[in-house]
Design an enzyme around this catalytic site. Sequence first.
Site, PDB file in Angstrom:
ATOM      1  N   HIS A  57      38.179 -29.210  49.859  1.00 56.53           N
ATOM      2  CA  HIS A  57      37.513 -29.096  48.555  1.00 56.53           C
ATOM      3  C   HIS A  57      38.465 -29.641  47.500  1.00 56.53           C
ATOM      4  O   HIS A  57      39.688 -29.525  47.665  1.00 56.53           O
ATOM      5  CB  HIS A  57      37.265 -27.639  48.173  1.00 56.53           C
ATOM      6  CG  HIS A  57      36.320 -26.918  49.070  1.00 56.53           C
ATOM      7  ND1 HIS A  57      36.728 -26.147  50.111  1.00 56.53           N
ATOM      8  CD2 HIS A  57      34.973 -26.829  49.039  1.00 56.53           C
ATOM      9  CE1 HIS A  57      35.679 -25.617  50.708  1.00 56.53           C
ATOM     10  NE2 HIS A  57      34.601 -26.018  50.087  1.00 56.53           N
ATOM     11  N   ASP A  60      41.097 -27.192  46.813  1.00 53.02           N
ATOM     12  CA  ASP A  60      42.080 -26.886  47.861  1.00 53.02           C
ATOM     13  C   ASP A  60      43.357 -27.687  47.602  1.00 53.02           C
ATOM     14  O   ASP A  60      44.443 -27.285  48.019  1.00 53.02           O
ATOM     15  CB  ASP A  60      41.562 -27.267  49.260  1.00 53.02           C
ATOM     16  CG  ASP A  60      40.304 -26.487  49.650  1.00 53.02           C
ATOM     17  OD1 ASP A  60      40.071 -25.412  49.079  1.00 53.02           O
ATOM     18  OD2 ASP A  60      39.564 -26.978  50.532  1.00 53.02           O
TER      19      ASP A  60
HETATM   20  C1  GLT Z   1      32.564 -22.509  52.668  1.00 54.67           C
HETATM   21  C2  GLT Z   1      31.313 -22.500  53.513  1.00 54.67           C
HETATM   22  C3  GLT Z   1      31.199 -23.652  54.421  1.00 54.67           C
HETATM   23  C4  GLT Z   1      31.148 -24.971  53.719  1.00 54.67           C
HETATM   24  C5  GLT Z   1      32.390 -25.300  53.018  1.00 54.67           C
HETATM   25  C6  GLT Z   1      32.179 -26.536  52.187  1.00 54.67           C
HETATM   26  S1  GLT Z   1      33.131 -24.024  52.178  1.00 54.67           S
HETATM   27  O1  GLT Z   1      33.620 -21.902  53.339  1.00 54.67           O
HETATM   28  O2  GLT Z   1      31.251 -21.284  54.260  1.00 54.67           O
HETATM   29  O3  GLT Z   1      30.153 -23.560  55.324  1.00 54.67           O
HETATM   30  O4  GLT Z   1      31.044 -25.967  54.704  1.00 54.67           O
HETATM   31  O5  GLT Z   1      31.982 -26.292  50.859  1.00 54.67           O
END
Ligand code: GLT
Length: 388
Positions: A57, A60
């Site tokens: 992200h 991150d």
């Molecule tokens: C979050 C979520 C995931 C997504 C991610 C992308 S972040 O942890 O549970 O399923 O893929 O934003």
Amino acid sequence: MSADRFAVKKEDRFVFGIWCLQNRGRDPFGDQTRPELSVTECLKGLAQRNAYGFEFHDNDIVPFGCSAAERDRHIREIKKLMADLNIKATMATTNLFYHPIFKDGAFTSTDPAIRAFAVQKVMNCLDIAHEMEAKVFVFWGGREGTEVDASKDPIEAAKWFREALNFLCEYVLDRDYDIKFALEPKPNEPRGDLYLPTVGSILAFIATLDHPEMCGVNPEVAHVKMSGLNVYHEFAQALDAGKLLDVHLNDQKPLRFDQDLSFASDNLKDAFFLAKLLEDHRYEGTIGFDAHPYRSEADPWDFVERNMRNYKILKAKVQQFNENKEIQQLLAEIHGVNPDLRTILGRYSKEQADKLRQTAFDVDRLTARRLPYERLDQLVTEVLLGVA
Ligand code: GLT
Ligand code: MN
């Protein structure tokens, strides 16, 4: 030295979300149980284990609200690390769910300023994705949904969602970025109900966008199982549509809160058929894992290793299934019937319709045919249990 046949190689294309490794074991009822790893520690640990890359992200790697100079420094450092470690950033995504500004949605907030802020945040993240050479850009609408249906009209919400994605597709085209969008379905959590809950709803929504050719799906095992649906079928629907741009492998007990368990830790058969789908149909994207180490783990490394290893073991099982003589004989028997009629429905024409009208079917014989599915399924069990 005995060679480990499941040793991870770069060409396995395994990638992990950085957020998975940084997970601190916090849940709605308890505080963190382990320290958060730095991005450097995450990338080093992944590189040591031969992972191909990572997903991230914006926040991150670049803290929310940081200055342009700080942003540039973070990205410079990370790119240097990536080059030194030979590890790639394969997918980028925008965090549109953590900051309280998104408490009632980002693209589907009722406030146009929040919707615009969300789009601006994504534009900034697209710039980062381009700099990091990530080619897939995921949208997980974690806050796009409702608890109170009186609060917004779902048609209006779909319009806002569409408006945002159309704007962002144009941005990518305008900037000439080599990036495709992948929307990630989830039925609920953290919202009571999320919009775009399944692969099918996302495919239908993509067809309404200005640039459907730029958009695909990123299905996640746990999200499918939270909906009580069939993992093999859901992923297949995206693949069949030519829209499987990324995958999030993990596991989950059906119909429960989002558990984010390790791939193949709950249901081996589901995991096997998913691996079979990806291998048989030569899925070309990266094999992404989106799960959390158990809260009781002190660090993420056993977790990282088992996810990759499970995929490799299941891949070997797929090969064993495909080479198993009895299985192949059964499949040949099941699929080999009435070869002369195989193309009768092919393409419609008046002649073909006449031919079909004149064809006589022996209904009793067709009804009575043998379908040895108990044996077939047992052989799958035996392959999985290592006794076939
Ligand atoms: C979050 C979520 C995931 C997504 C991610 C992308 S972040 O942890 O549970 O399923 O893929 O934003
Ligand atoms: Mn995911």
